[in-house]
Design an enzyme around this catalytic site. Structure first.
Site, short mmCIF file in Angstrom:
data_model
loop_
_atom_site.label_atom_id
_atom_site.label_comp_id
_atom_site.label_asym_id
_atom_site.label_seq_id
_atom_site.Cartn_x
_atom_site.Cartn_y
_atom_site.Cartn_z
CB CYS A 242 -2.94 1.44 -0.93
SG CYS A 242 -3.43 0.62 0.58
CG ASN B 99 3.59 0.72 -0.19
OD1 ASN B 99 4.46 0.71 -1.06
ND2 ASN B 99 3.68 -0.01 0.90
CB ILE B 100 3.21 7.20 0.30
CG1 ILE B 100 3.51 7.19 -1.21
CG2 ILE B 100 3.99 8.31 1.00
CD1 ILE B 100 2.95 8.39 -1.96
CD GLU B 101 4.49 1.45 5.20
OE1 GLU B 101 5.44 1.51 6.01
OE2 GLU B 101 3.94 0.38 4.86
CB CYS C 10 -7.43 0.20 -2.98
SG CYS C 10 -6.05 1.05 -2.19
CD GLU D 10 -3.44 -1.36 -4.48
OE1 GLU D 10 -2.76 -0.62 -3.74
OE2 GLU D 10 -3.68 -2.55 -4.22
CB CYS E 4 -6.78 -2.70 1.16
SG CYS E 4 -6.98 -0.93 0.87
N1 THU Z 1 -0.67 -1.84 0.65
C1 THU Z 1 -0.81 -1.38 -0.63
O1 THU Z 1 -0.10 -0.46 -1.05
N2 THU Z 1 -1.75 -1.96 -1.41
C2 THU Z 1 -2.54 -3.00 -1.05
O2 THU Z 1 -3.36 -3.46 -1.82
C3 THU Z 1 -2.41 -3.58 0.29
C4 THU Z 1 -1.50 -2.87 1.23
C5 THU Z 1 0.38 -1.24 1.50
C6 THU Z 1 -0.10 -0.39 2.64
C7 THU Z 1 1.06 -0.49 3.60
O3 THU Z 1 2.03 0.48 3.24
C8 THU Z 1 1.66 -1.86 3.34
O4 THU Z 1 1.15 -2.28 2.08
C9 THU Z 1 1.31 -2.90 4.39
O5 THU Z 1 -0.05 -2.98 4.58
#
Ligand code: THU
Length: 132
Positions: free
Chosen positions: A53, A42-44, A89, A55, A86
């Site tokens: 996300c 995940n890259i915020e 994804c 995935e 989610c």
């Molecule tokens: N996130 C994912 O990378 N994959 C998921 O299936 C659920 C959520 C990440 C997004 C965000 O950076 C962090 O988790 C919190 O939601």
């Protein structure tokens, strides 16, 4: 398919997670039909909504390299419980995967996991065939 190896790749992908806002780190390892593995994390973002996300990072890496067929994805996160993808994804998976066959491996540890097909996690999906 070596499930243990795919899960290990997902945990290794998690090491690169960029999650300064949620503090929630996620890794994914996507297995293509030709046997290659694409890692994602995940890259915020400070603006929050551009967050990607793990995935989708894995899918976009693979698709951008010309890969279009996939067998499975392993997902590993900071959560105590199995981490399910989610909705966004799941929809991206629906674009490229055979929902009845594509396997989604939710890992809680290297050896503790659950497997679902995409059809189980996204029933009655809207996908490429819906437009025909
Ligand atoms: N996130 C994912 O990378 N994959 C998921 O299936 C659920 C959520 C990440 C997004 C965000 O950076 C962090 O988790 C919190 O939601």
């Amino acid at each position: 398919m070596d499930i243990y190896h795919l899960i290990r790749e997902a945990y290794e992908a998690k090491e690169n997670s960029y999650a300064p806002y949620s503090g929630f780190h996620v890794g994914a390892a996507l297995l293509s039909s030709d046997g290659a593995i694409y890692r994602g994390c995940n890259i915020e973002n400070a603006a929050y909504s551009p967050t990607n996300c793990a995935e989708r990072t894995a899918f976009f890496k693979a698709v951008s390299e010309g890969v279009r067929e996939f067998k499975a994805i392993a997902i590993a996160g900071d959560a105590q419980d199995y981490l399910a993808p989610c909705g966004v994804c799941r929809q991206v998976m629906a674009e490229f995967c055979d929902a009845e066959k594509f396997q989604i491996i939710l890992a809680r540890s290297l050896t503790d996991y659950k497997i679902f097909t995409l059809a189980e996690l996204l029933p009655e999906l809207f996908g490429p065939k819906s437009l025909q």
